[in-house]
Scaffold this motif. Sequence first.
Motif, mmCIF file in Angstrom:
data_model
loop_
_atom_site.group_PDB
_atom_site.id
_atom_site.type_symbol
_atom_site.label_atom_id
_atom_site.label_comp_id
_atom_site.label_asym_id
_atom_site.label_seq_id
_atom_site.Cartn_x
_atom_site.Cartn_y
_atom_site.Cartn_z
ATOM 1 N N LYS A 1 -16.400 4.696 37.070
ATOM 2 C CA LYS A 1 -16.488 3.997 35.796
ATOM 3 C C LYS A 1 -17.839 4.195 35.133
ATOM 4 O O LYS A 1 -17.937 4.312 33.906
ATOM 5 N N SER B 1 -19.801 6.766 35.109
ATOM 6 C CA SER B 1 -19.950 8.092 34.487
ATOM 7 C C SER B 1 -19.130 8.221 33.216
ATOM 8 O O SER B 1 -19.443 9.060 32.363
ATOM 9 N N GLY B 2 -18.084 7.417 33.076
ATOM 10 C CA GLY B 2 -17.311 7.406 31.846
ATOM 11 C C GLY B 2 -16.714 8.748 31.482
ATOM 12 O O GLY B 2 -15.986 9.368 32.265
ATOM 13 N N TYR B 3 -17.058 9.227 30.272
ATOM 14 C CA TYR B 3 -16.515 10.480 29.765
ATOM 15 C C TYR B 3 -17.369 11.704 30.135
ATOM 16 O O TYR B 3 -17.075 12.810 29.692
ATOM 17 N N ASN C 1 -12.050 12.515 33.223
ATOM 18 C CA ASN C 1 -12.924 11.360 33.016
ATOM 19 C C ASN C 1 -12.358 10.117 33.696
ATOM 20 O O ASN C 1 -11.238 10.111 34.226
ATOM 21 N N ALA D 1 -11.372 7.157 32.487
ATOM 22 C CA ALA D 1 -10.189 6.541 31.885
ATOM 23 C C ALA D 1 -8.920 7.268 32.303
ATOM 24 O O ALA D 1 -7.899 6.638 32.624
ATOM 25 N N GLY E 1 -23.774 10.407 31.605
ATOM 26 C CA GLY E 1 -23.882 9.249 32.468
ATOM 27 C C GLY E 1 -25.036 9.350 33.446
ATOM 28 O O GLY E 1 -25.652 8.337 33.799
ATOM 29 N N GLN F 1 -22.056 7.479 27.330
ATOM 30 C CA GLN F 1 -20.980 8.076 28.123
ATOM 31 C C GLN F 1 -19.671 7.292 28.034
ATOM 32 O O GLN F 1 -18.619 7.798 28.437
ATOM 33 N N HIS F 2 -19.725 6.066 27.518
ATOM 34 C CA HIS F 2 -18.511 5.276 27.312
ATOM 35 C C HIS F 2 -18.051 5.318 25.859
ATOM 36 O O HIS F 2 -17.142 4.582 25.474
ATOM 37 N N HIS F 3 -18.689 6.137 25.050
ATOM 38 C CA HIS F 3 -18.423 6.273 23.618
ATOM 39 C C HIS F 3 -18.795 5.013 22.842
ATOM 40 O O HIS F 3 -18.266 4.754 21.757
#
Length: 602
Positions: free
Chosen positions: A429, A431-433, A448, A450, A487, A574-576
């Motif tokens: 989580k 590191s995200g995208y 990623n 998600a 991230g 990294q999570h937008h």
Amino acid sequence: MCPSPAMASFPNFLLSFLMLATLFSTPTLCYINPATAQVQQNATKTSAYRVYIVLVEPPRSVVGEDAHRRWHESFLPISSTGESTKSRLLHSYTEVFSGFAARLTKAEIETVAKKPGYVRAFLGRTLQLMTTHTPAFLGLKNGTGFWSDAGYGKGVIIGVLDTGIHATHPSFDDHGVPPPPKRWKGSCKEARCNNKLIGAKSFVGNDNSDSGDEVGHGTHTSSTAAGNFVPGASDHGLGTGTAAGIAPADHVAMYKVCNGTSCDESAMLAGLDAAIKDGVDVLSLSIGGSSVSFDQDPIAIGAFSAVSKGILVVCAAGNDGPTAGWVTNAAPWLLTVAAGSVDRSFGAEVHLGNGKSIHGEALTQKGKPSSKSYPLLFSEEHQYCEYEDYSHVTGKILICKDLMLNAQKYYIHDAIGAGAAGVVLFNDKASGYTIDLRDYNSSVVQVNAADGVVLTSYATSSKSRSVATFTYNNTLLGIRPAPIVTGFSSRGPSYVIPGVIKPDILAPGLNILAAWPPNTGSASGPFNIISGTSMATPHISGVAALIKSIHPNWSPAAIKSAILTTSDGSILDQHHGKASAYATGAGHVNPTRATDQGGARI
């Protein structure tokens, strides 16, 4: 606050700054002998030889480097084994400060501390290593605009402190590069030295050590900063195009200060000392360590000497994000670089049996992938693919959480060896995208965080038999949003001086293609794709060199100001979500505006 003995030898303006920084970052304490306190805290073995960096007063009569070395040798005791002082003295410093590095025991350093002229001792630390589509992503176009106006960096010398350099790589060919400026005083011990690679020295091992690169990191960073144009570059067919550094007409001087993935602090200082003497214009350090107060940090002190002599020092922010407070190289006189993404993807698709498709990336891509679907396997108990028995994975696609450690390569190797049809790695989580690609030489697709949730939910659903297949898209450009902060890029504030925003600037550092030596074990060359603030740093070093080429009289502060005040703001993390200044600094570098202060953001 009480000034220490070491501070007494600093310039007054640096002394004032260090005192102010310490007031804001640490309790106000007075030490009778800070050097002794430092040594006692770190040295635990009284009889073992350790590397100490020792600051001393300059000799009273300076008659060259030999006189400095003899002065430094005079501080060293004769060892009980009869070992000579010459073999104990590792490095003699004259530019970063007056001092030396030597192998000493705790008892010996206490004896050295009693000699007239002694100032302070530091126990040497081990630092860590922290790049060709990016010129176009940064708005640099061949034959026109800012790149052309800057002469691609002609007449500027970038000094790189790193793992060495693969001198025969085509990125270091000197086609179109003029001879170095007459002010250059350095030397090159490589077999292939030319107008591009004008300096190559090693400060690791013995005096006969060459500056070759057995790791690849130094070759990668050097070519990112100033590699010449190389057509047809790619990594296993990915990212195909003409490779070029940010300042392709620049001169490169390599100072090998790292052996493997670690870098001895005393060697770092020796390389820094030599670079100042040689006459470099920009120093690029993709290296960092744990943060300490500036008056206890020999690298920060040495870098200040370089900056005071007109050399811009560019450093990596570190790869310990996204947790706040882990930024390294936080001294205000450094230009500290964070890592961002670019608008390029090495696309791979995971097609699920329910009709959904998930976009991922892969460094190993099959030319004609099979259209056959394979069962998916995910185990919460073995979420990193760390099975003791892999016999049950035959003919299945494994879904695994990305451990981001080399150990996982062995797990994946065992799974593929046991007949697994492929592996999908999904981010955690945090590191995200950010998809930090690694080459597994197997059918591995990285996705990623998600999409990892979607995959694991589908694979463990009891409603239907979960299956998937892979397809590959090679290289995709124009991916949005970009840039975003990676991230892994370290965030501020620095606990040493929280009132100063660090890092300073964001630059491309995710999945960067650049030069690589042959047969290093991790890749076969001649190009490789890797990530890190190590890769972002030489982008800024190259930009600084371009500015220096147009404005040769600009100071390091002026160049730094130009880069920061013309950067692009409103960057995503990294999570937008909106990234903070402690992730991006001033924003993302915009080279084409950096020489025009009238184009600065207000």
